[in-house]
Every structure is written in C-alpha cells, then in structure tokens.
Scaffold this motif. Structure first.
Motif, short mmCIF file in Angstrom:
data_model
loop_
_atom_site.label_atom_id
_atom_site.label_comp_id
_atom_site.label_asym_id
_atom_site.label_seq_id
_atom_site.Cartn_x
_atom_site.Cartn_y
_atom_site.Cartn_z
N PHE A 59 60.62 -53.72 -35.48
CA PHE A 59 60.59 -52.25 -35.60
C PHE A 59 59.45 -51.59 -34.86
O PHE A 59 59.26 -50.37 -34.95
CB PHE A 59 60.58 -51.84 -37.08
CG PHE A 59 59.82 -52.80 -37.97
CD1 PHE A 59 60.47 -53.90 -38.52
CD2 PHE A 59 58.48 -52.61 -38.22
CE1 PHE A 59 59.77 -54.81 -39.33
CE2 PHE A 59 57.78 -53.50 -39.02
CZ PHE A 59 58.42 -54.62 -39.58
N THR A 60 58.65 -52.38 -34.13
CA THR A 60 57.60 -51.77 -33.29
C THR A 60 57.61 -52.42 -31.91
O THR A 60 57.97 -53.58 -31.75
CB THR A 60 56.19 -51.97 -33.92
OG1 THR A 60 56.06 -53.33 -34.34
CG2 THR A 60 55.97 -51.05 -35.10
N GLU A 61 57.21 -51.64 -30.93
CA GLU A 61 57.15 -52.15 -29.55
C GLU A 61 56.22 -51.26 -28.75
O GLU A 61 56.55 -50.09 -28.56
CB GLU A 61 58.56 -52.17 -28.95
CG GLU A 61 58.64 -52.67 -27.53
CD GLU A 61 58.20 -54.13 -27.38
OE1 GLU A 61 58.42 -54.91 -28.31
OE2 GLU A 61 57.59 -54.44 -26.35
N HIS A 93 51.15 -56.72 -52.79
CA HIS A 93 51.11 -55.29 -52.44
C HIS A 93 51.05 -55.09 -50.94
O HIS A 93 50.51 -55.92 -50.22
CB HIS A 93 49.89 -54.62 -53.08
CG HIS A 93 49.95 -54.60 -54.57
ND1 HIS A 93 49.52 -55.67 -55.34
CD2 HIS A 93 50.42 -53.66 -55.43
CE1 HIS A 93 49.72 -55.38 -56.62
NE2 HIS A 93 50.26 -54.17 -56.71
N GLN A 94 51.62 -53.99 -50.52
CA GLN A 94 51.48 -53.57 -49.13
C GLN A 94 51.18 -52.08 -49.12
O GLN A 94 51.44 -51.37 -50.10
CB GLN A 94 52.77 -53.82 -48.34
CG GLN A 94 52.91 -55.22 -47.80
CD GLN A 94 53.87 -55.30 -46.63
OE1 GLN A 94 54.63 -54.37 -46.34
NE2 GLN A 94 53.84 -56.43 -45.94
N CYS A 95 50.64 -51.64 -48.01
CA CYS A 95 50.53 -50.20 -47.83
C CYS A 95 50.97 -49.88 -46.41
O CYS A 95 50.39 -50.37 -45.44
CB CYS A 95 49.11 -49.71 -48.07
SG CYS A 95 48.99 -47.92 -47.90
N PHE A 118 52.99 -44.37 -34.32
CA PHE A 118 52.69 -45.75 -34.69
C PHE A 118 52.92 -45.98 -36.18
O PHE A 118 53.01 -45.02 -36.96
CB PHE A 118 51.26 -46.13 -34.30
CG PHE A 118 50.19 -45.35 -35.04
CD1 PHE A 118 49.86 -45.67 -36.36
CD2 PHE A 118 49.51 -44.31 -34.41
CE1 PHE A 118 48.88 -44.96 -37.04
CE2 PHE A 118 48.53 -43.60 -35.09
CZ PHE A 118 48.21 -43.92 -36.41
N ALA A 119 53.00 -47.23 -36.52
CA ALA A 119 53.11 -47.62 -37.92
C ALA A 119 52.23 -48.84 -38.14
O ALA A 119 51.93 -49.57 -37.20
CB ALA A 119 54.55 -47.95 -38.28
N PHE A 120 51.82 -49.00 -39.37
CA PHE A 120 51.10 -50.23 -39.71
C PHE A 120 51.45 -50.61 -41.14
O PHE A 120 51.91 -49.78 -41.92
CB PHE A 120 49.57 -50.08 -39.56
CG PHE A 120 48.98 -48.98 -40.39
CD1 PHE A 120 48.71 -49.18 -41.74
CD2 PHE A 120 48.69 -47.74 -39.82
CE1 PHE A 120 48.14 -48.16 -42.50
CE2 PHE A 120 48.14 -46.72 -40.59
CZ PHE A 120 47.86 -46.92 -41.93
N GLY A 121 51.29 -51.88 -41.43
CA GLY A 121 51.51 -52.34 -42.80
C GLY A 121 50.36 -53.27 -43.15
O GLY A 121 50.17 -54.29 -42.50
N MET A 122 49.57 -52.86 -44.13
CA MET A 122 48.42 -53.71 -44.46
C MET A 122 48.55 -54.30 -45.86
O MET A 122 49.40 -53.89 -46.64
CB MET A 122 47.13 -52.90 -44.34
CG MET A 122 47.05 -51.74 -45.27
SD MET A 122 45.46 -50.93 -45.08
CE MET A 122 45.88 -49.28 -45.52
#
Ligand code: PHE
Length: 353
Positions: free
Chosen positions: A272-274, A228-230, A319-323
């Motif tokens: 996809f992030t910087e 799983h990811q969120c 911002f984005a995050f994936g946990m």
C-alpha cells in the motif's frame, strides 16, 4: 401499724419494685401495681370515702404526698432506664477512631496506555486528528483496499485470525494492522468534503493518527498475538517524503526527549505504499546507543490506495506510517520482554505510576 407507716412502706415498696424493673416495659407493669386503676394508691383513695370531713383532709393530703413520692420515683427510674439504653446503644455503635485507616489503593495507567497518550499528544500538537476503528475488519479494508494481492502471505491462515462471516455486516478477520483506518478515515473525510471536490476545489488535508489493538498469529518474547499499532496518514496536494521525515523525526525526538537521536529510512516493501521504508532509530547515548532499532513501517501512499479513498492520485499525494507503541514503550522504559505488558502482573505494572 399507724397509717403513716403504711404510707411510708408503700413508697419504699414502689421504689424497690421500680428499681427491680430492668426495662421500660417492666417499669410500666410495676407502675400499674401502684398508680393504675386497681393500684394500691387508688385503693387508698377509695378508702377516704368512709372518713369524716376532718380526717379526709389530713388523710387525703398524706395520700397525695405518697402518690407524688411514688411518681417521682417512677420518673427517676424512667430516666435511668432511658439513659442506660442510650449508653448501651452508643457503646454498640461506637467507632474506634484510634484504629489505623483502611487504605484505598489508587489505580494507574498501563505503560502502553501512557505511550498512546503521549503519541496522541505529540501528533495532536502537529495538527493530527485521532481516530478509532473496528478491531474486527472486513477483508476489503484490511487487504483489498490496501492494494494487497489475493495471494499475499499476510492473507494466509497462518498469519491472520479469521472469524465466521465475511460481509460488511459480518466482518471476517481481526485486523492485522491499523492501516484499514487509512481507508475508513479518508472515505469519511472525502464524503464530508464532497461538495468542494465536486466544485473542483481542493479539500482540506487529511491528517490523522489511528491507534489501537491489532492481531496476528505470532507469539514469542517480542511478538504477541494481540499488540498495538498506531497508524499515521497525511494526504494533501503536496505532501512529500520529506514531510514524513520531518514529522517522524520530530515525533521520535519529542517522544524520547532527546535530540541525540538519528533516524534511518531503510528501503522496504508494503503493497500500500510506494516507495516504502522501514524507520529505524539510533540513540547516541544510553544503554542502547549505537544500535539500529526498527520502530515503524512507512511510505508514500500507493496511487491505488489513494483511488480507494475516493481521491484522484494525480491530485492528491501523501504518506502513511504504522508504528509499534509496544516497542516504543519497551525502548522508553528498558523493558526486554513484550509479554510482561499483557500478563497483568501488578508487581510489574505498578512500577509505571
Ligand atoms: N501496516 C504496516 C505493518 O503492519 C505498516 C505500515 C503502515 C507501512 C503504513 C506503511 C505505511 O507492518
């Protein structure tokens, strides 16, 4: 034999014949022998015709008494048979209320589901929407729109499950992360606020989390091919890395119910992030105290990704995050093998409810 003896005997014959009847049908047959058209009482009545008027009276009265006695015997036997039938039925259908009851087992939520509910509740309280997306994705949403180059290792056969097809109508891979939801959700959001954007007005911020299943060619004690990811995404006019730190720190402390928790944003790389950062947490107390534990990838959304959302990266930033909810569940409950979550063993699963 005197006529009265004959009548008395007729009554006893009827009584024993009725008593011998074991069912209502038997009883009706027995009745016909005595009270039917050709029955014995009827025969006696016919014999009256030959008698004198005086004799008719006395004999007639005596026969009537006999008839009434036989009818009374019939009625009594009918009732007895009906009662016996009812008793038998009640006995057959009886419920033994003294038997112990049959227990109905109650279901419960899977520990990872409990974590997902918790994540949704915490981010919901911070104003985040919750979105669901497809598990079979297109190459575009999973990689290209996320600024992932053609030769990126994540695209290789060794890392990703590919399926037949490869068009919008026939998607071709099992999503390797929930990040495609950044694009899918943002594109919908932009579409919804198209008119405002066209007028040069500022659209409402994008603030969403997207939990769900993800897939990679990976399998050991800490990796499962399905996991799983969120995803989290916050895009606005002025959303900074500081906001990411505040939001994620708040989330972790609420999730683990402790203020004694330190976060570290460790420089990293995602296409996809910087800039990008891995987020590590450290408990100050308990069995895991002092260890840095990785819980999420994060970063400021890359300008190319903002562009693929349909927005001007000069105006919109965020911002984005994936946990990893599986990891969070292991940490929260002290589970040491990820595979336990997916084996379906009730001895393990029932401990969480
Ligand atoms: N998608 C990344 C992964 O699967 C995590 C991530 C999400 C990183 C969003 C940055 C921003 O590892």
């Amino acid at each position: 034999m005197s006529p009265d003896t004959v009548l008395d005997e007729l009554v006893s014959a009827a009584q024993s014949s009725f008593a011998a009847a074991r069912s209502p049908a038997d009883l009706e047959n027995a009745k016909a022998q005595f009270l039917g058209k050709a029955g014995r009482v009827t025969e006696l009545m016919k014999g009256l015709a030959a008698l004198s008027v005086e004799d008719k009276k006395t004999r007639g009265a005596a026969i009537n008494q006999t008839k009434q006695a036989i009818e009374a015997a019939l009625t009594a036997r009918r009732q007895a048979l009906a009662q016996a039938e009812l008793d038998a039925q009640l006995k057959a259908e009886a419920l033994d209320v003294s038997l112990p009851g049959r227990q109905r087992s109650t279901g419960g939520l899977h520990p990872v589901s409990l974590t997902l509910e918790r994540i949704e509740a915490i981010f919901g309280s911070m104003g985040f929407d919750v979105a669901q997306g497809p598990e079979i994705e297109t190459d575009w949403f999973n990689f290209t729109a996320l600024n992932t180059p053609e030769d990126h290792p994540a695209r290789s056969m060794h890392d990703t499950f590919y399926v037949e097809g490869g068009t919008e109508a026939a998607p071709n891979l099992l999503r390797t992360h929930t990040s495609p939801m950044q694009i899918r959700y943002a594109v919908q959001h932009v579409k919804k606020h198209r008119a405002m954007l066209d007028r040069g007005e500022l659209m409402p911020e994008i603030r969403v989390i997207a939990p769900g299943r993800t897939y990679r060619v990976d399998s050991d004690a800490t990796h499962s091919p399905m996991f799983h990811q969120c995803e989290g995404l916050w895009i606005g006019e002025n959303v900074s890395f500081k906001d990411l730190k505040v939001v994620f720190t708040d989330f972790c402390r609420t999730f683990f119910e402790t203020k004694d928790l330190v976060l570290r944003f460790r420089p990293s790389f995602f296409p996809f992030t910087e800039p990008s950062a891995e987020i590590d947490i450290q408990f100050q107390q308990g069995p895991l105290a002092g260890r840095w534990l990785e819980v999420a990838g994060s970063g400021q959304v890359h300008p190319n990704v903002v562009r693929h959302m349909g927005l001007d990266p000069e105006k919109y930033i965020g911002f984005a995050f994936g946990m990893g909810p599986d990891r969070l569940t292991m940490l929260r409950y002290g589970v040491n093998d990820l595979r336990l979550f997916f084996d379906g063993d009730l001895r393990f699963l029932s401990q969480f409810n």
